[in-house]
Design a protein around this motif. Structure first.
Motif, PDB file in Angstrom:
ATOM      1  N   PRO A 187       0.804  -1.229   0.000  1.00 11.37           N
ATOM      2  CA  PRO A 187       0.000   0.000   0.000  1.00 11.37           C
ATOM      3  C   PRO A 187       0.835   1.276   0.000  1.00 11.37           C
ATOM      4  O   PRO A 187       0.355   2.334  -0.423  1.00 11.37           O
ATOM      5  CB  PRO A 187      -0.813  -0.123   1.294  1.00 11.37           C
ATOM      6  N   SER A 188       2.097   1.162   0.427  1.00 12.28           N
ATOM      7  CA  SER A 188       2.944   2.350   0.485  1.00 12.28           C
ATOM      8  C   SER A 188       3.656   2.642  -0.840  1.00 12.28           C
ATOM      9  O   SER A 188       4.359   3.646  -0.955  1.00 12.28           O
ATOM     10  CB  SER A 188       3.990   2.194   1.595  1.00 12.28           C
ATOM     11  N   TRP A 189       3.480   1.763  -1.840  1.00 12.43           N
ATOM     12  CA  TRP A 189       4.140   1.942  -3.132  1.00 12.43           C
ATOM     13  C   TRP A 189       3.174   2.497  -4.158  1.00 12.43           C
ATOM     14  O   TRP A 189       1.983   2.168  -4.160  1.00 12.43           O
ATOM     15  CB  TRP A 189       4.685   0.609  -3.660  1.00 12.43           C
ATOM     16  N   ASP A 190       3.698   3.299  -5.078  1.00  9.59           N
ATOM     17  CA  ASP A 190       2.868   3.821  -6.162  1.00  9.59           C
ATOM     18  C   ASP A 190       2.638   2.784  -7.244  1.00  9.59           C
ATOM     19  O   ASP A 190       1.573   2.743  -7.869  1.00  9.59           O
ATOM     20  CB  ASP A 190       3.534   5.063  -6.777  1.00  9.59           C
ATOM     21  N   THR A 191       3.643   1.928  -7.493  1.00  4.19           N
ATOM     22  CA  THR A 191       3.540   0.918  -8.551  1.00  4.19           C
ATOM     23  C   THR A 191       4.068  -0.418  -8.046  1.00  4.19           C
ATOM     24  O   THR A 191       4.928  -0.463  -7.160  1.00  4.19           O
ATOM     25  CB  THR A 191       4.352   1.325  -9.797  1.00  4.19           C
ATOM     26  N   PRO A 192       3.579  -1.527  -8.598  1.00  2.00           N
ATOM     27  CA  PRO A 192       4.105  -2.845  -8.214  1.00  2.00           C
ATOM     28  C   PRO A 192       5.550  -3.019  -8.685  1.00  2.00           C
ATOM     29  O   PRO A 192       6.014  -2.345  -9.599  1.00  2.00           O
ATOM     30  CB  PRO A 192       3.176  -3.831  -8.943  1.00  2.00           C
ATOM     31  N   LEU A 193       6.238  -3.954  -8.037  1.00  5.29           N
ATOM     32  CA  LEU A 193       7.582  -4.358  -8.446  1.00  5.29           C
ATOM     33  C   LEU A 193       7.456  -5.715  -9.125  1.00  5.29           C
ATOM     34  O   LEU A 193       7.046  -6.696  -8.499  1.00  5.29           O
ATOM     35  CB  LEU A 193       8.501  -4.455  -7.228  1.00  5.29           C
ATOM     36  N   THR A 194       7.801  -5.765 -10.415  1.00  2.00           N
ATOM     37  CA  THR A 194       7.629  -6.987 -11.191  1.00  2.00           C
ATOM     38  C   THR A 194       8.984  -7.499 -11.673  1.00  2.00           C
ATOM     39  O   THR A 194       9.790  -6.725 -12.193  1.00  2.00           O
ATOM     40  CB  THR A 194       6.718  -6.749 -12.407  1.00  2.00           C
ATOM     41  N   THR A 195       9.230  -8.790 -11.477  1.00  2.00           N
ATOM     42  CA  THR A 195      10.462  -9.416 -11.955  1.00  2.00           C
ATOM     43  C   THR A 195      10.124 -10.693 -12.710  1.00  2.00           C
ATOM     44  O   THR A 195       9.048 -11.285 -12.522  1.00  2.00           O
ATOM     45  CB  THR A 195      11.418  -9.756 -10.798  1.00  2.00           C
ATOM     46  N   HIS A 196      11.048 -11.103 -13.556  1.00  2.00           N
ATOM     47  CA  HIS A 196      10.887 -12.333 -14.330  1.00  2.00           C
ATOM     48  C   HIS A 196      12.125 -13.206 -14.132  1.00  2.00           C
ATOM     49  O   HIS A 196      13.246 -12.700 -14.086  1.00  2.00           O
ATOM     50  CB  HIS A 196      10.699 -12.022 -15.818  1.00  2.00           C
TER      51      HIS A 196
END
Length: 244
Positions: A187-196
């Motif tokens: 909830p404290s982030w503006d955008t998700p962190l995505t990794t592959h």
């Protein structure tokens, strides 16, 4: 190829998503019993810095290709040698009594050629009576089938903010490769962190063939870090090997 662990944001979350657990004492015991140890794919260095904190006085070297992960390792322990690179960029000749590859880093070797090269480099780094220890997830347990959005991981950041990590695994290929997409949100982030990431799953028999090609033989095999025997439903294939 981009290494997601070179991202400081990903590196900062690694120990939170992969905290030390009682089962990690399996590798710690091996390090503590070895006068010198090399940890390949050491990440944030948790294994070696824990060994040093437990009183290990010998030479400990952590090798990893990600600067962001090594920055964390260096911030926690200055009395361990932290080296950027991998087994294609660095060689050692008979320098270590133990070589480890933990955290399923072995599964990031995607081809037989890559595996035999890495195993050969690890054997070269060993003393004549040295030991290699590593693990892969057991292919017959099909763990990737539970790495789906309906099996989220939840935790909290150091400040207490909730954190959710969701994995979505692609079907396994004929070569045993599974590609994962990991999405971490808070909830404290503006955008998700995505990794592959892509991991390779091997049968124990095929693994033994590759070990033999690298001049190694299995001396112990376990189905988990509690040293239980390997069965088709075991979560891990933990291998301890020595030079032939």
């Amino acid at each position: 190829m981009h290494n997601p662990y070179d991202d400081p944001a990903v590196a900062a979350l690694y120990d939170l998503l992969n905290p030390w657990a009682a089962c990690d004492d399996f590798y710690l015991d091996l390090v503590m019993a070895a006068p010198t140890a090399l940890d390949v794919g050491c990440g944030t260095g948790l294994l070696l810095r824990t060994a040093r904190a437990h009183g290990h006085t010998g030479h400990l070297l952590g090798l990893d290709p990600a600067d962001a992960m090594l920055d964390i390792a260096r911030a926690h322990a200055t009395d361990v040698t932290w080296t950027r690179g991998d087994l294609t960029t660095h060689t050692w000749d008979g320098a270590f009594d133990l070589v480890t590859m933990t955290g399923h880093a072995f599964q990031e070797l995607h081809t037989d050629h890559d595996i035999v090269h890495a195993l050969t480099a690890m054997r070269t780094a060993l003393t004549p009576t040295g030991l290699i220890a590593f693990e892969t997830r057991n292919i017959t347990a099909r763990a990737w089938e539970n790495r789906t959005p309906d099996h989220p991981w939840t935790g909290t950041l150091p400040d207490g903010t909730p954190l959710t990590d969701v994995n979505d695994a692609h079907p396994i290929t004929p070569q045993g490769l599974v590609t994962f997409t990991s999405t971490t949100t808070s909830p404290s982030w503006d955008t998700p962190l995505t990794t592959h990431s892509t991991l390779r799953f091997l049968t124990p028999d095929h693994l033994d063939t590759l070990l033999a090609a690298a001049g190694l033989k299995t001396v112990q095999r376990h189905g988990n870090r509690d040293r239980t025997p390997l069965t088709p439903t075991s979560p891990e294939v933990i291998t301890l090997a020595r030079p032939t």
